[in-house]
Every structure is written in C-alpha cells, then in structure tokens.
Design a protein around this motif. Structure first.
Motif, short mmCIF file in Angstrom:
data_model
loop_
_atom_site.label_atom_id
_atom_site.label_comp_id
_atom_site.label_asym_id
_atom_site.label_seq_id
_atom_site.Cartn_x
_atom_site.Cartn_y
_atom_site.Cartn_z
N ALA A 36 50.85 27.04 -3.23
CA ALA A 36 50.72 26.49 -1.88
C ALA A 36 52.06 26.03 -1.35
O ALA A 36 52.39 26.24 -0.17
N LEU A 37 52.87 25.41 -2.20
CA LEU A 37 54.19 24.95 -1.78
C LEU A 37 55.12 26.13 -1.49
O LEU A 37 55.94 26.08 -0.56
N PHE A 38 55.00 27.20 -2.26
CA PHE A 38 55.80 28.39 -1.98
C PHE A 38 55.36 29.04 -0.67
O PHE A 38 56.20 29.60 0.05
N VAL A 39 54.06 29.00 -0.36
CA VAL A 39 53.61 29.49 0.95
C VAL A 39 54.36 28.76 2.05
O VAL A 39 54.83 29.37 3.02
N ASN A 40 54.48 27.45 1.91
CA ASN A 40 55.13 26.63 2.92
C ASN A 40 56.59 27.05 3.12
O ASN A 40 57.14 26.93 4.21
N GLN A 41 57.20 27.54 2.05
CA GLN A 41 58.59 27.96 2.12
C GLN A 41 58.76 29.34 2.74
O GLN A 41 59.69 29.56 3.52
N ILE A 42 57.88 30.30 2.40
CA ILE A 42 58.10 31.68 2.84
C ILE A 42 57.36 32.01 4.13
O ILE A 42 57.59 33.08 4.70
N ALA A 43 56.50 31.11 4.59
CA ALA A 43 55.67 31.42 5.76
C ALA A 43 56.48 31.91 6.96
O ALA A 43 56.09 32.91 7.60
N PRO A 44 57.58 31.29 7.34
CA PRO A 44 58.29 31.75 8.55
C PRO A 44 58.74 33.20 8.49
O PRO A 44 58.83 33.86 9.52
N SER A 45 59.02 33.69 7.30
CA SER A 45 59.51 35.07 7.18
C SER A 45 58.42 36.05 6.76
O SER A 45 58.68 37.26 6.71
N TYR A 46 57.21 35.54 6.45
CA TYR A 46 56.21 36.44 5.87
C TYR A 46 54.84 36.41 6.53
O TYR A 46 54.13 37.41 6.49
N ASP A 47 54.42 35.30 7.13
CA ASP A 47 53.00 35.19 7.47
C ASP A 47 52.62 35.62 8.88
O ASP A 47 51.45 35.54 9.25
N SER A 48 53.56 36.07 9.69
CA SER A 48 53.22 36.48 11.05
C SER A 48 52.08 37.49 11.03
O SER A 48 52.05 38.39 10.19
N LEU A 98 50.84 28.56 9.99
CA LEU A 98 50.56 27.61 8.92
C LEU A 98 50.59 26.20 9.47
O LEU A 98 51.58 25.76 10.06
N ARG A 99 49.49 25.45 9.24
CA ARG A 99 49.41 24.06 9.71
C ARG A 99 49.76 23.05 8.63
O ARG A 99 50.04 21.89 8.94
N THR A 114 60.71 23.53 3.69
CA THR A 114 59.30 23.69 4.06
C THR A 114 59.20 23.92 5.56
O THR A 114 60.12 23.63 6.32
N SER A 115 58.04 24.46 5.97
CA SER A 115 57.87 24.81 7.39
C SER A 115 56.68 24.13 8.02
O SER A 115 56.42 24.32 9.21
N ALA A 116 55.94 23.34 7.25
CA ALA A 116 54.75 22.64 7.75
C ALA A 116 54.55 21.39 6.90
O ALA A 116 55.11 21.28 5.79
N PRO A 117 53.74 20.44 7.37
CA PRO A 117 53.51 19.21 6.59
C PRO A 117 52.94 19.49 5.20
O PRO A 117 52.24 20.49 4.99
N VAL A 118 53.23 18.58 4.28
CA VAL A 118 52.83 18.72 2.89
C VAL A 118 52.05 17.48 2.46
O VAL A 118 52.44 16.34 2.77
#
Length: 366
Positions: free
Chosen positions: A181-193, A197-198, A301-305
């Motif tokens: 989950a924490l890695f999602v927060n890191q890679i989301a800006p470059s991968y999840d479009s 991610l909230r 990170t790109s969203a609250p944790v």
C-alpha cells in the motif's frame, strides 16, 4: 489456478507480450485488462455482504513487461457507492496454492474482517493475489513495486468489470499488503492514471529491511527471511539463495512449493542462525539489496497515509513502524496519521482497527 485458466492466462501473456515488443508504451494501456472472470465462492463472513468475481488480469512487472495476475473483485450487495478500496493481504507463501482468491485456507481471518467492514461501507473491494501467486511466474515476495503495480491494476480491472465505479480509490493493506500500500502511494503519480488515489492505510507494514533482516536469523520468523531471499532473486539474478542458505536450511526449501506460510515458518523456526545462513548472517551487500527493493519511504508519497501498529506485534516489531518508518514518511508533504494499538498482536491490529481504518477511508473519499 485451474489448468484451463492457467493455459488461457499464459497464452494471453505471450500474445500480449509479443504485441508489445514493437510498442512497449502500450503496456500501460493494457494494464488492468480483464482476461478471465468467474463467479467466486466467498468465505462465510463475506458471502452475505457481497458477490464475488475471481479474475485474471494484465499487470506489469518491475521492468514494465506484461504479466498476468489473479485476484477477487467483491461488490457490495447493498449500499454500493461506486468507490473502490484495494485490499493488500498479508503474507500467504510463495506457491500457487497460496493465492487467497483460489484458496480460502489462506484467506486469513483478519483479512475477512477488514474486507467485511469495507463492504459494509458500500465500497467495492479489489483484492489482488500479487504476481506469481496462482500464475506461472515466480512470486516477487516483498518486492514493493511489484505488489504496488498489481494492486493498482486490480482497481483498473474492477472498473473494467463495473463501469459505474469512479476513478477514486484507497488502498488498505496489512503486513506485506501494508508495505504494498505504501509503495502504491509512491508510484501512483507515474502509474495509476486515470485513477485518483485518495490515501493508503498500512497496518503493521514491512519496512526498514536493512534494520530488520539482520536480526531475524535464529528467531521463529526465519521463514520470512528465506522467502525474502527468493523474492529478491526474482528481480536480481545475482542473489542466489542456495549460496546464502546453510545446508540444514537448503534441505528444507522444498516447503516453499509444497506449503504456505505456517508450514514455511514451522520448517525453518527450529534452526539456529548458523543452520539458516552460511556464517550465521546475511552479507552486507544482500542487506543493501533487500533495503533497495523492500523499503517503503524512499521516495515521496502522493496521498495521505494512515499507519496502524500494535505494540505486541510478533512479526513486525512496532519500533520499526513507530520510529524509522514514521519519520521517513513524515519527511514528505503528505500528512501521516499514526495510531498505536497497545497490546495488539500482528493480526490483532487488523481486528482492532477495522472501524478506525474504515472511518479514515471514508474521510478520504469525503
């Protein structure tokens, strides 16, 4: 995985991989494509709350290559509100029979409790198995970017099945899944479009492998370290567990394919540090590599944790979460909420925090 589904998924991987040789950028477009879906039989705790689909879907490995993964998509029977929460499960093992979507024996009770509360809130739950669990590839155990990609792509797959789902999602995970989950927060800006991610909730997440791994030899948790070495080998071929494990430990590695988590832990627990590892300790170079691939908090990170940690955790010592990890994540701009549960064990922290976590997620969606 059923042999027919395995053949279909493997064929799809080959076809997709060949098609991408001339256009690797298309991998991001294909990620989340649903290859197969079938009605799933859910555990008794969840079947009154949701309908389930077991899916195979397209994701990518850490090098951007197309692979397949499996998982569940659970849709609330009542009160559905078109938001998605991805559930990252804790360690189950390395072998195909250790995929929670296919075997309820490793669909852990704490996972059922957490998912039940998410469903009660009306959220669709995407519950990936992670690459290599139920698919022909090896499982990159604890390789954070591998877990994160499959988690994100499971949400994309859920939206392919249900177009009413919005782009908003939150990730909720425990142990290995908390790390993912924490890695999602890191890679989301470059991968999840095109997803948005909230936030991510991480319960007793694995972290700080450079501090943690050296103290494992000689303890009851040695099976985790053995799995970690085989996971590291999937992304760094120079790491050879056979040259790191001592002969008594090498005699037991067949359990990695014949059993799942508790069988693995039981097999390696009786060994001394010298019986586990050549020289009784990991080489510094291997510890450095574990940290490189396993440690969350190395990039922004790109969203609250939300961090949740029990003080009596027997698998992930709370000092690593309350101290170094909390500090590492707090160095970035996104807010970090830390909740410590006095006396809670590794699994107990999930049971004790189901409402707390769901309330935090609801605030993120609000």
């Amino acid at each position: 995985m059923h042999p027919a589904l395995r053949r279909l998924a493997l064929a799809a991987t080959i076809i997709l991989g060949v098609s991408l040789l001339s256009a690797p950028a298309n991998a991001a477009v294909l990620a989340g494509t649903v290859l197969t879906n079938a009605t799933a039989t859910l555990p008794a705790e969840l079947s009154p709350l949701a309908t389930g689909k077991r899916i195979s879907y397209v994701t990518t490995n850490v090098n951007g290559g197309v692979i397949t993964a499996t998982g569940l998509v659970l849709t609330p029977k009542t009160g559905k509100n078109n938001k998605t929460v991805a559930w990252g499960h804790g360690t189950t093992g390395l072998a195909d029979q250790c995929s929670p979507s296919a075997s309820q024996s490793v669909f852990w009770p704490e996972a059922r409790a957490a998912i039940a509360e998410l469903l009660r809130r009306g959220w669709t739950v995407a519950a990936p198995d992670y690459p290599g669990l139920g698919t022909p590839t090896s499982h990159p155990y604890l390789i954070g970017n591998s877990e994160a990609r499959s988690i994100i792509d499971s949400v994309k797959a859920a939206r392919r099945l249900d177009t009413a789902l919005t782009t908003q999602y939150v990730v909720d995970g425990h142990s290995q899944g908390g790390q993912g989950a924490l890695f999602v927060n890191q890679i989301a800006p470059s991968y999840d479009s095109p997803l948005v991610l909230r936030g991510t909730a991480a319960i007793a997440p694995v972290s700080n492998a450079d501090l943690f791994a050296p103290v494992i030899p000689g303890t009851a948790g040695q099976g985790y370290l053995v799995m970690g070495l085989y996971g590291l080998q999937t992304v760094d071929a120079s790491v050879n567990p056979n040259t790191l494990l001592a002969p008594p430990a090498r005699e037991k590695v067949s359990v990695l394919q014949s059993g799942c988590l508790y069988q693995i832990l039981d097999a390696f627990a009786p060994l001394t540090a010298e019986q586990l590892l050549v020289g009784g300790a990991l080489p510094d170079a291997v510890v450095t590599k574990l940290a490189r691939y396993l440690n969350p908090g190395q990039t922004a990170t790109s969203a609250p944790v939300l961090l949740v940690q029990g003080t009596a955790d027997e698998a992930v010592p709370y000092i690593f979460t309350s101290g170094p990890l909390r500090s590492q994540l707090g160095a970035y701009s996104q807010p970090v909420t830390y909740t410590e549960l006095d006396g809670a064990t590794h699994d107990g922290a999930v049971f004790q925090s189901t409402t707390l976590v769901a309330d935090w997620i609801a605030a993120r969606f609000a």
